[in-house]
Design a protein around this motif. Structure first.
Motif, PDB file in Angstrom:
ATOM      1  N   THR A  44       0.816  -1.218   0.000  1.00  0.00           N
ATOM      2  CA  THR A  44       0.000   0.000   0.000  1.00  0.00           C
ATOM      3  C   THR A  44       0.845   1.262   0.000  1.00  0.00           C
ATOM      4  OG1 THR A  44      -1.766  -1.163   1.191  1.00  0.00           O
ATOM      5  CG2 THR A  44      -1.849   1.245   1.212  1.00  0.00           C
ATOM      6  N   ILE A  45       0.447   2.194  -0.861  1.00  0.00           N
ATOM      7  CA  ILE A  45       0.932   3.578  -0.808  1.00  0.00           C
ATOM      8  C   ILE A  45      -0.146   4.355  -0.072  1.00  0.00           C
ATOM      9  CG2 ILE A  45       1.671   5.590  -2.138  1.00  0.00           C
ATOM     10  CD1 ILE A  45       2.127   3.706  -4.517  1.00  0.00           C
ATOM     11  N   LEU A  46       0.218   5.003   1.038  1.00  0.00           N
ATOM     12  CA  LEU A  46      -0.844   5.587   1.865  1.00  0.00           C
ATOM     13  C   LEU A  46      -0.623   7.054   2.202  1.00  0.00           C
ATOM     14  CD1 LEU A  46       0.430   5.725   4.975  1.00  0.00           C
ATOM     15  CD2 LEU A  46      -0.071   3.291   4.920  1.00  0.00           C
ATOM     16  N   ASN A  47      -1.718   7.690   2.560  1.00  0.00           N
ATOM     17  CA  ASN A  47      -1.706   9.054   3.088  1.00  0.00           C
ATOM     18  C   ASN A  47      -1.408   8.944   4.581  1.00  0.00           C
ATOM     19  OD1 ASN A  47      -2.392  11.489   4.317  1.00  0.00           O
ATOM     20  ND2 ASN A  47      -4.186  11.842   3.033  1.00  0.00           N
ATOM     21  N   PRO A  48      -0.224   9.380   5.045  1.00  0.00           N
ATOM     22  CA  PRO A  48       0.155   9.137   6.439  1.00  0.00           C
ATOM     23  C   PRO A  48      -0.673   9.923   7.452  1.00  0.00           C
ATOM     24  CG  PRO A  48       1.776  10.536   5.365  1.00  0.00           C
ATOM     25  CD  PRO A  48       0.836  10.066   4.291  1.00  0.00           C
ATOM     26  N   ARG A  49      -1.437  10.887   6.988  1.00  0.00           N
ATOM     27  CA  ARG A  49      -2.312  11.632   7.912  1.00  0.00           C
ATOM     28  C   ARG A  49      -3.632  10.906   8.146  1.00  0.00           C
ATOM     29  NH1 ARG A  49       0.833  14.191   5.089  1.00  0.00           N
ATOM     30  NH2 ARG A  49      -0.370  13.759   3.216  1.00  0.00           N
ATOM     31  N   MET A  50      -3.891   9.876   7.362  1.00  0.00           N
ATOM     32  CA  MET A  50      -5.170   9.170   7.441  1.00  0.00           C
ATOM     33  C   MET A  50      -5.070   7.788   8.076  1.00  0.00           C
ATOM     34  SD  MET A  50      -7.559  11.110   6.321  1.00  0.00           S
ATOM     35  CE  MET A  50      -8.877   9.932   6.006  1.00  0.00           C
ATOM     36  N   VAL A  51      -3.862   7.270   8.260  1.00  0.00           N
ATOM     37  CA  VAL A  51      -3.714   5.907   8.751  1.00  0.00           C
ATOM     38  C   VAL A  51      -3.752   5.883  10.280  1.00  0.00           C
ATOM     39  CG1 VAL A  51      -1.176   6.005   8.751  1.00  0.00           C
ATOM     40  CG2 VAL A  51      -2.330   3.803   8.543  1.00  0.00           C
ATOM     41  N   TYR A  52      -4.422   4.865  10.834  1.00  0.00           N
ATOM     42  CA  TYR A  52      -4.336   4.685  12.281  1.00  0.00           C
ATOM     43  C   TYR A  52      -3.734   3.330  12.659  1.00  0.00           C
ATOM     44  CZ  TYR A  52      -8.607   1.754  12.576  1.00  0.00           C
ATOM     45  OH  TYR A  52      -9.529   0.747  12.448  1.00  0.00           O
ATOM     46  N   ARG A  53      -3.693   2.381  11.734  1.00  0.00           N
ATOM     47  CA  ARG A  53      -3.002   1.119  11.992  1.00  0.00           C
ATOM     48  C   ARG A  53      -2.347   0.657  10.705  1.00  0.00           C
ATOM     49  NH1 ARG A  53      -6.781  -3.189  13.981  1.00  0.00           N
ATOM     50  NH2 ARG A  53      -6.782  -1.950  15.888  1.00  0.00           N
ATOM     51  N   VAL A  54      -1.024   0.764  10.664  1.00  0.00           N
ATOM     52  CA  VAL A  54      -0.311   0.381   9.454  1.00  0.00           C
ATOM     53  C   VAL A  54      -0.087  -1.125   9.454  1.00  0.00           C
ATOM     54  CG1 VAL A  54       2.018   0.705  10.426  1.00  0.00           C
ATOM     55  CG2 VAL A  54       1.649   0.974   7.958  1.00  0.00           C
ATOM     56  N   GLY A  55      -0.174  -1.729   8.266  1.00  0.00           N
ATOM     57  CA  GLY A  55       0.073  -3.154   8.118  1.00  0.00           C
ATOM     58  C   GLY A  55       1.158  -3.405   7.088  1.00  0.00           C
ATOM     59  N   VAL A  56       1.657  -4.629   7.037  1.00  0.00           N
ATOM     60  CA  VAL A  56       2.668  -4.975   6.043  1.00  0.00           C
ATOM     61  C   VAL A  56       2.082  -4.871   4.634  1.00  0.00           C
ATOM     62  CG1 VAL A  56       4.158  -6.827   5.164  1.00  0.00           C
ATOM     63  CG2 VAL A  56       3.945  -6.443   7.636  1.00  0.00           C
ATOM     64  N   HIS A  57       0.842  -5.320   4.460  1.00  0.00           N
ATOM     65  CA  HIS A  57       0.206  -5.310   3.146  1.00  0.00           C
ATOM     66  C   HIS A  57      -0.911  -4.265   3.034  1.00  0.00           C
ATOM     67  CE1 HIS A  57       2.357  -8.898   1.805  1.00  0.00           C
ATOM     68  NE2 HIS A  57       2.169  -9.367   3.026  1.00  0.00           N
ATOM     69  N   GLN A  58      -1.798  -4.242   3.999  1.00  0.00           N
ATOM     70  CA  GLN A  58      -2.902  -3.283   4.003  1.00  0.00           C
ATOM     71  C   GLN A  58      -2.978  -2.596   5.363  1.00  0.00           C
ATOM     72  OE1 GLN A  58      -5.540  -6.608   2.155  1.00  0.00           O
ATOM     73  NE2 GLN A  58      -6.690  -4.711   1.885  1.00  0.00           N
ATOM     74  N   SER A  59      -3.552  -1.409   5.380  1.00  0.00           N
ATOM     75  CA  SER A  59      -3.612  -0.610   6.604  1.00  0.00           C
ATOM     76  C   SER A  59      -5.047  -0.199   6.897  1.00  0.00           C
ATOM     77  CB  SER A  59      -2.723   0.628   6.459  1.00  0.00           C
ATOM     78  OG  SER A  59      -1.368   0.251   6.294  1.00  0.00           O
ATOM     79  N   LYS A  60      -5.270   0.247   8.124  1.00  0.00           N
ATOM     80  CA  LYS A  60      -6.576   0.746   8.541  1.00  0.00           C
ATOM     81  C   LYS A  60      -6.533   2.271   8.585  1.00  0.00           C
ATOM     82  CE  LYS A  60      -8.391  -3.338   9.586  1.00  0.00           C
ATOM     83  NZ  LYS A  60      -9.555  -3.893   8.860  1.00  0.00           N
ATOM     84  N   PHE A  61      -7.619   2.908   8.142  1.00  0.00           N
ATOM     85  CA  PHE A  61      -7.633   4.359   7.987  1.00  0.00           C
ATOM     86  C   PHE A  61      -8.754   4.999   8.796  1.00  0.00           C
ATOM     87  CE2 PHE A  61      -5.716   2.563   4.169  1.00  0.00           C
ATOM     88  CZ  PHE A  61      -4.498   3.239   4.166  1.00  0.00           C
ATOM     89  N   LEU A  62      -8.562   6.268   9.119  1.00  0.00           N
ATOM     90  CA  LEU A  62      -9.550   7.018   9.894  1.00  0.00           C
ATOM     91  C   LEU A  62     -10.853   7.170   9.127  1.00  0.00           C
ATOM     92  CD1 LEU A  62      -7.140   9.789  11.210  1.00  0.00           C
ATOM     93  CD2 LEU A  62      -8.035   7.852  12.516  1.00  0.00           C
ATOM     94  N   SER A  63     -10.736   7.235   7.810  1.00  0.00           N
ATOM     95  CA  SER A  63     -11.917   7.388   6.959  1.00  0.00           C
ATOM     96  C   SER A  63     -11.664   6.666   5.650  1.00  0.00           C
ATOM     97  CB  SER A  63     -12.193   8.873   6.706  1.00  0.00           C
ATOM     98  OG  SER A  63     -13.258   9.048   5.790  1.00  0.00           O
ATOM     99  N   GLY A  64     -12.618   5.862   5.223  1.00  0.00           N
ATOM    100  CA  GLY A  64     -12.469   5.145   3.962  1.00  0.00           C
ATOM    101  C   GLY A  64     -11.543   3.952   4.095  1.00  0.00           C
ATOM    102  N   GLU A  65     -11.176   3.374   2.956  1.00  0.00           N
ATOM    103  CA  GLU A  65     -10.300   2.207   2.940  1.00  0.00           C
ATOM    104  C   GLU A  65      -9.365   2.286   1.746  1.00  0.00           C
ATOM    105  OE1 GLU A  65     -12.214  -1.541   2.145  1.00  0.00           O
ATOM    106  OE2 GLU A  65     -13.685  -0.630   0.809  1.00  0.00           O
ATOM    107  N   GLY A  66      -8.267   1.536   1.837  1.00  0.00           N
ATOM    108  CA  GLY A  66      -7.362   1.438   0.703  1.00  0.00           C
ATOM    109  C   GLY A  66      -7.992   0.584  -0.385  1.00  0.00           C
ATOM    110  N   LEU A  67      -7.982   1.083  -1.620  1.00  0.00           N
ATOM    111  CA  LEU A  67      -8.527   0.364  -2.772  1.00  0.00           C
ATOM    112  C   LEU A  67      -7.415   0.135  -3.792  1.00  0.00           C
ATOM    113  CD1 LEU A  67     -11.827   2.410  -3.333  1.00  0.00           C
ATOM    114  CD2 LEU A  67     -11.545   0.318  -1.966  1.00  0.00           C
ATOM    115  N   ASP A  68      -7.626  -0.820  -4.703  1.00  0.00           N
ATOM    116  CA  ASP A  68      -6.621  -0.987  -5.750  1.00  0.00           C
ATOM    117  C   ASP A  68      -6.799   0.071  -6.833  1.00  0.00           C
ATOM    118  OD1 ASP A  68      -8.621  -1.875  -7.514  1.00  0.00           O
ATOM    119  OD2 ASP A  68      -7.815  -3.898  -7.732  1.00  0.00           O
ATOM    120  N   THR A  69      -5.977   0.026  -7.862  1.00  0.00           N
ATOM    121  CA  THR A  69      -5.985   1.092  -8.877  1.00  0.00           C
ATOM    122  C   THR A  69      -7.259   1.093  -9.711  1.00  0.00           C
ATOM    123  OG1 THR A  69      -4.714  -0.371 -10.341  1.00  0.00           O
ATOM    124  CG2 THR A  69      -3.481   1.263  -9.053  1.00  0.00           C
ATOM    125  N   HIS A  70      -8.046   0.030  -9.633  1.00  0.00           N
ATOM    126  CA  HIS A  70      -9.367   0.006 -10.267  1.00  0.00           C
ATOM    127  C   HIS A  70     -10.474   0.277  -9.250  1.00  0.00           C
ATOM    128  CE1 HIS A  70      -8.365  -1.560 -14.407  1.00  0.00           C
ATOM    129  NE2 HIS A  70      -7.205  -1.667 -13.774  1.00  0.00           N
TER     130      HIS A  70
END
Length: 254
Positions: A157-183
């Motif tokens: 994951t490429i993430l917005n560091p102001r939005m993450v509250y739990r970083v993971g090796v593959h996927q992370s948890k965010f304050l709002s919304g979720e990480g999606l793929d390029t589609h």
């Protein structure tokens, strides 16, 4: 008045005994649009400092000594805690993973289409030894061109560091919304990867000699010892088809 981040795109990686590969990895990612690298040394005994010093002098690399067992997630958390104001996006991936846009665009321009997301999950293609027993005297991206089929994949994951509250090796948890793929798909087990907009080439084994070192080195995300039989069997599945998309992308970008 809020300041905009100093960098559009940075990368964070933890590494151990990767000195022969660091320079190629840094220069490749600089060429596709990464502006800074936060590198966490995890018990390396090789000449990594000699390799990294020119990049540190250049202002391209921030080196952090991180002598913690199973230190990957704690390093990622440290990076976010220290650097969340500094970068618009931080990509969390490894020194054997090369992230790029197959059409040759720079990665920040691709990411500009996803500014509404807290994270972009990038699918991987897993590459094997391509028959190399010993490490060849060529760049990684040229030496290894055989990969697994689409059934072997994962995301980073490429993430917005102001939005993450739990970083993971593959996927992370965010304050709002979720990480999606390029589609803009939610990642679920067993779904087919999409490698057309952004992708990661994961040079999982490199040569068989490098694989042997990887098994002995252990893993930064778990304290479990690596199983040699499993690793050798898994590598045998990673040389199914030829794929030189990374070289074509480099030609387009050049």
């Amino acid at each position: 008045m809020s300041r905009s981040p100093r960098f559009k795109l940075t990368a964070c990686a933890i590494f151990r005994e990767e000195a022969p590969f660091l320079a190629e990895w840094i220069r490749f990612h600089q060429n596709v649009g990464f502006e800074h690298f936060y590198l966490y040394n995890n018990f390396s005994t090789d000449d990594f400092k000699a390799v990294l010093n020119p990049f540190i002098q250049e202002g391209l690399v921030t080196l952090v000594d991180w002598p913690r067992p199973v230190g990957q997630l704690s390093a990622y958390r440290d990076c976010i805690r220290r650097r969340w104001r500094e970068a618009l996006w931080i990509g969390f991936f490894d020194i054997d993973e090369f992230l790029f846009a197959p059409d040759g665009r720079d990665v920040p321009s691709v990411l500009s289409d996803y500014r509404d997301l807290p994270g972009v999950c990038v699918w991987q293609a897993f590459y094997g030894s391509s028959g190399h027993v010993e490490r060849p005297e060529r760049p990684v991206v040229e030496a290894y061109t055989m990969r697994a089929g689409a059934d072997i994949t994962t995301v980073k994951t490429i993430l917005n560091p102001r939005m993450v509250y739990r970083v993971g090796v593959h996927q992370s948890k965010f304050l709002s919304g979720e990480g999606l793929d390029t589609h803009r798909r939610t990642i679920v087990p067993g779904m087919p990867p999409k490698l057309d907009i952004l992708r990661i080439n994961h040079y999982w084994s490199r040569s068989l000699a490098d694989l042997d070192q990887k098994i002995r080195r252990g893993d930064a995300s778990t304290s479990a010892l690596r199983d040699r039989d499993w690793h050798v069997a898994f590598e045998s599945k990673l040389n199914v088809e030829s794929d030189d998309a990374i070289l074509k992308a480099m030609q387009r970008a050049g």
